[in-house]
Scaffold this motif. Sequence first.
Motif, PDB file in Angstrom:
ATOM      1  N   ILE A  88       0.871  75.393   7.103  1.00 41.74           N
ATOM      2  CA  ILE A  88      -0.526  75.185   6.734  1.00 41.74           C
ATOM      3  C   ILE A  88      -0.674  73.777   6.189  1.00 41.74           C
ATOM      4  CG2 ILE A  88      -2.422  76.037   5.286  1.00 41.74           C
ATOM      5  CD1 ILE A  88      -0.502  78.623   4.980  1.00 41.74           C
ATOM      6  N   GLY A  89      -1.717  73.088   6.605  1.00 42.60           N
ATOM      7  CA  GLY A  89      -1.953  71.752   6.072  1.00 42.60           C
ATOM      8  C   GLY A  89      -3.271  71.190   6.539  1.00 42.60           C
ATOM      9  N   HIS A  90      -3.666  70.080   5.926  1.00 42.43           N
ATOM     10  CA  HIS A  90      -4.907  69.402   6.282  1.00 42.43           C
ATOM     11  C   HIS A  90      -4.585  68.427   7.409  1.00 42.43           C
ATOM     12  CE1 HIS A  90      -9.025  69.316   4.999  1.00 42.43           C
ATOM     13  NE2 HIS A  90      -9.071  68.005   5.086  1.00 42.43           N
ATOM     14  N   ASN A 108       8.054  77.199  17.945  1.00 42.92           N
ATOM     15  CA  ASN A 108       7.559  78.536  17.620  1.00 42.92           C
ATOM     16  C   ASN A 108       6.735  78.572  16.332  1.00 42.92           C
ATOM     17  OD1 ASN A 108       8.838  79.743  19.889  1.00 42.92           O
ATOM     18  ND2 ASN A 108      10.784  79.711  18.795  1.00 42.92           N
ATOM     19  N   ILE A 109       6.439  77.395  15.801  1.00 41.04           N
ATOM     20  CA  ILE A 109       5.629  77.327  14.580  1.00 41.04           C
ATOM     21  C   ILE A 109       4.172  77.655  14.902  1.00 41.04           C
ATOM     22  CG2 ILE A 109       4.669  75.736  12.863  1.00 41.04           C
ATOM     23  CD1 ILE A 109       7.513  76.572  12.245  1.00 41.04           C
ATOM     24  N   LYS A 110       3.542  78.431  14.030  1.00 44.79           N
ATOM     25  CA  LYS A 110       2.113  78.720  14.149  1.00 44.79           C
ATOM     26  C   LYS A 110       1.359  77.833  13.148  1.00 44.79           C
ATOM     27  CE  LYS A 110       2.352  83.493  15.801  1.00 44.79           C
ATOM     28  NZ  LYS A 110       1.861  84.881  15.589  1.00 44.79           N
ATOM     29  N   PRO A 111       0.598  76.837  13.637  1.00 45.55           N
ATOM     30  CA  PRO A 111      -0.088  75.918  12.730  1.00 45.55           C
ATOM     31  C   PRO A 111      -1.417  76.480  12.228  1.00 45.55           C
ATOM     32  CG  PRO A 111      -0.475  75.248  14.983  1.00 45.55           C
ATOM     33  CD  PRO A 111       0.431  76.449  15.051  1.00 45.55           C
ATOM     34  N   ILE A 112      -1.697  76.259  10.955  1.00 42.25           N
ATOM     35  CA  ILE A 112      -2.983  76.640  10.352  1.00 42.25           C
ATOM     36  C   ILE A 112      -3.583  75.378   9.751  1.00 42.25           C
ATOM     37  CG2 ILE A 112      -4.112  78.009   8.568  1.00 42.25           C
ATOM     38  CD1 ILE A 112      -1.876  80.104   8.949  1.00 42.25           C
ATOM     39  N   CYS A 113      -4.722  74.947  10.292  1.00 40.60           N
ATOM     40  CA  CYS A 113      -5.304  73.655   9.929  1.00 40.60           C
ATOM     41  C   CYS A 113      -6.496  73.841   8.990  1.00 40.60           C
ATOM     42  CB  CYS A 113      -5.727  72.903  11.188  1.00 40.60           C
ATOM     43  SG  CYS A 113      -6.365  71.248  10.842  1.00 40.60           S
ATOM     44  N   THR A 114      -6.343  73.437   7.733  1.00 39.02           N
ATOM     45  CA  THR A 114      -7.454  73.552   6.788  1.00 39.02           C
ATOM     46  C   THR A 114      -8.575  72.571   7.109  1.00 39.02           C
ATOM     47  OG1 THR A 114      -6.301  72.065   5.236  1.00 39.02           O
ATOM     48  CG2 THR A 114      -6.040  74.445   4.899  1.00 39.02           C
ATOM     49  N   LEU A 115      -8.255  71.465   7.806  1.00 36.94           N
ATOM     50  CA  LEU A 115      -9.304  70.533   8.218  1.00 36.94           C
ATOM     51  C   LEU A 115     -10.253  71.204   9.202  1.00 36.94           C
ATOM     52  CD1 LEU A 115     -10.655  67.769   8.391  1.00 36.94           C
ATOM     53  CD2 LEU A 115      -8.893  67.086  10.040  1.00 36.94           C
ATOM     54  N   ALA A 116      -9.704  71.861  10.216  1.00 39.42           N
ATOM     55  CA  ALA A 116     -10.539  72.560  11.198  1.00 39.42           C
ATOM     56  C   ALA A 116     -11.344  73.677  10.536  1.00 39.42           C
ATOM     57  CB  ALA A 116      -9.672  73.121  12.313  1.00 39.42           C
ATOM     58  N   ASP A 176      -4.670  88.539   5.323  1.00 40.36           N
ATOM     59  CA  ASP A 176      -3.285  88.394   5.776  1.00 40.36           C
ATOM     60  C   ASP A 176      -3.142  87.107   6.561  1.00 40.36           C
ATOM     61  OD1 ASP A 176      -3.210  88.930   8.836  1.00 40.36           O
ATOM     62  OD2 ASP A 176      -4.339  90.637   8.076  1.00 40.36           O
ATOM     63  N   ILE A 177      -1.919  86.632   6.666  1.00 34.46           N
ATOM     64  CA  ILE A 177      -1.646  85.300   7.202  1.00 34.46           C
ATOM     65  C   ILE A 177      -1.927  85.221   8.701  1.00 34.46           C
ATOM     66  CG2 ILE A 177       0.804  85.735   7.624  1.00 34.46           C
ATOM     67  CD1 ILE A 177      -0.724  82.478   6.200  1.00 34.46           C
ATOM     68  N   GLU A 178      -1.683  86.281   9.451  1.00 32.43           N
ATOM     69  CA  GLU A 178      -1.977  86.242  10.884  1.00 32.43           C
ATOM     70  C   GLU A 178      -3.479  86.153  11.127  1.00 32.43           C
ATOM     71  OE1 GLU A 178      -1.538  86.134  15.013  1.00 32.43           O
ATOM     72  OE2 GLU A 178      -0.079  85.754  13.405  1.00 32.43           O
ATOM     73  N   GLN A 179      -4.257  86.834  10.314  1.00 30.11           N
ATOM     74  CA  GLN A 179      -5.713  86.737  10.402  1.00 30.11           C
ATOM     75  C   GLN A 179      -6.164  85.306  10.113  1.00 30.11           C
ATOM     76  OE1 GLN A 179      -7.757  89.169   7.521  1.00 30.11           O
ATOM     77  NE2 GLN A 179      -9.778  88.805   8.406  1.00 30.11           N
ATOM     78  N   LEU A 180      -5.537  84.676   9.139  1.00 33.54           N
ATOM     79  CA  LEU A 180      -5.854  83.276   8.826  1.00 33.54           C
ATOM     80  C   LEU A 180      -5.495  82.373  10.004  1.00 33.54           C
ATOM     81  CD1 LEU A 180      -6.733  81.093   6.777  1.00 33.54           C
ATOM     82  CD2 LEU A 180      -4.367  81.073   5.931  1.00 33.54           C
ATOM     83  N   GLN A 182      -5.394  83.180  13.198  1.00 32.01           N
ATOM     84  CA  GLN A 182      -6.350  83.396  14.279  1.00 32.01           C
ATOM     85  C   GLN A 182      -7.692  82.735  13.967  1.00 32.01           C
ATOM     86  OE1 GLN A 182      -5.632  84.547  17.169  1.00 32.01           O
ATOM     87  NE2 GLN A 182      -3.548  85.235  16.677  1.00 32.01           N
ATOM     88  N   GLN A 183      -8.098  82.762  12.700  1.00 29.76           N
ATOM     89  CA  GLN A 183      -9.337  82.090  12.309  1.00 29.76           C
ATOM     90  C   GLN A 183      -9.211  80.580  12.485  1.00 29.76           C
ATOM     91  OE1 GLN A 183     -12.250  83.904  11.040  1.00 29.76           O
ATOM     92  NE2 GLN A 183     -13.073  81.947  11.740  1.00 29.76           N
ATOM     93  N   SER A 184      -8.043  80.037  12.143  1.00 27.39           N
ATOM     94  CA  SER A 184      -7.801  78.610  12.327  1.00 27.39           C
ATOM     95  C   SER A 184      -7.836  78.242  13.803  1.00 27.39           C
ATOM     96  CB  SER A 184      -6.449  78.215  11.719  1.00 27.39           C
ATOM     97  OG  SER A 184      -6.111  76.882  12.042  1.00 27.39           O
ATOM     98  N   GLN A 185      -7.222  79.061  14.649  1.00 25.12           N
ATOM     99  CA  GLN A 185      -7.225  78.786  16.080  1.00 25.12           C
ATOM    100  C   GLN A 185      -8.657  78.761  16.620  1.00 25.12           C
ATOM    101  OE1 GLN A 185      -4.201  77.460  16.444  1.00 25.12           O
ATOM    102  NE2 GLN A 185      -3.942  78.484  18.401  1.00 25.12           N
ATOM    103  N   GLN A 186      -9.478  79.687  16.160  1.00 25.29           N
ATOM    104  CA  GLN A 186     -10.867  79.720  16.597  1.00 25.29           C
ATOM    105  C   GLN A 186     -11.623  78.485  16.110  1.00 25.29           C
ATOM    106  OE1 GLN A 186     -12.187  81.956  18.706  1.00 25.29           O
ATOM    107  NE2 GLN A 186     -14.101  80.793  18.680  1.00 25.29           N
ATOM    108  N   ALA A 187     -11.347  78.073  14.875  1.00 25.32           N
ATOM    109  CA  ALA A 187     -12.039  76.916  14.296  1.00 25.32           C
ATOM    110  C   ALA A 187     -11.675  75.623  15.012  1.00 25.32           C
ATOM    111  CB  ALA A 187     -11.708  76.808  12.807  1.00 25.32           C
ATOM    112  N   ARG A 188     -10.523  75.590  15.651  1.00 28.92           N
ATOM    113  CA  ARG A 188     -10.079  74.368  16.322  1.00 28.92           C
ATOM    114  C   ARG A 188     -10.715  74.189  17.699  1.00 28.92           C
ATOM    115  NH1 ARG A 188      -3.755  73.520  14.818  1.00 28.92           N
ATOM    116  NH2 ARG A 188      -4.169  71.610  15.944  1.00 28.92           N
ATOM    117  N   LEU A 189     -11.414  75.194  18.177  1.00 31.95           N
ATOM    118  CA  LEU A 189     -12.080  75.080  19.469  1.00 31.95           C
ATOM    119  C   LEU A 189     -13.364  74.268  19.290  1.00 31.95           C
ATOM    120  CD1 LEU A 189     -11.735  78.728  20.837  1.00 31.95           C
ATOM    121  CD2 LEU A 189     -10.211  76.773  21.226  1.00 31.95           C
ATOM    122  N   PRO A 190     -13.496  73.127  19.958  1.00 33.12           N
ATOM    123  CA  PRO A 190     -14.696  72.311  19.789  1.00 33.12           C
ATOM    124  C   PRO A 190     -15.927  73.014  20.354  1.00 33.12           C
ATOM    125  CG  PRO A 190     -13.315  71.416  21.550  1.00 33.12           C
ATOM    126  CD  PRO A 190     -12.524  72.505  20.884  1.00 33.12           C
TER     127      PRO A 190
END
Length: 232
Positions: A88-90, A108-116, A176-180, A182-190
């Motif tokens: 997780i990071g900005h 195999n890392i799952k990135p979670i972007c707080t910026l997105a 939960d972290i997987e939900q987070l 998936q939310q990050s992945q959705q937020a990264r879609l322009p």
Amino acid sequence: MSFSSLILDTETHRLNGNPIEIAYAPIQLDQRGLTVNESLIYDEYFALDPDTEIQLSSMAIHHILPQDLIGKPNFREFRLPQDTIYLIGHNIDYDIQAIARCGQDVRNIKPICTLALARYVWPNLDSHSLSTLSYVISDNLEQTRQQLKNAHNAKTDILLTANLLDKIIQHYQITDIEQLYQQSQQARLPQFMPFGKYKGTPLTQVPIDYVQWLLRQNDIDPYLRQALEQSF
């Protein structure tokens, strides 16, 4: 506490360079909310190769000096804890690319972007930098100002990111972290075309022939590709 989910931040010797400071903090996310164990924070300086110097423009941002790296392990020695899955990071892609230059396997890392995520939660801000967002969520501006005087120190930045992450989790009611993730992945879609003759146009309004042409390109950003595929 497990090290499967980490907030990560790096400082590099130049833009898109090798990491000279790496910090991470393990987190836990459940129905009780976000927990950050500050006693388990990792924060280390790393030496560069003998023929590599810190670029002055980068030094002016993070204030890491050459003498700070004397006697430190070479950056190639860094490895994540073996059970790490989520990072997780900005603008986390930058940090993942930095640790990949150490030789760390990140496939195999799952990135979670707080910026997105922040761009979705606060879409009308004129800046989504970590410093700006820290003021946005602050309950004590003076205390935040003192924290931000150490911004671009990797340890400080992961704590600022944790504060931001907590607000995002509350906004989305994530438990939960997987939900987070998936939310990050959705937020990264322009939602809007990021470049070219249709820059700024909602993807759903971009002509279909232009969309089809873009999808035939091999170097298109994967998140843009997915958004375009969903737009028609």
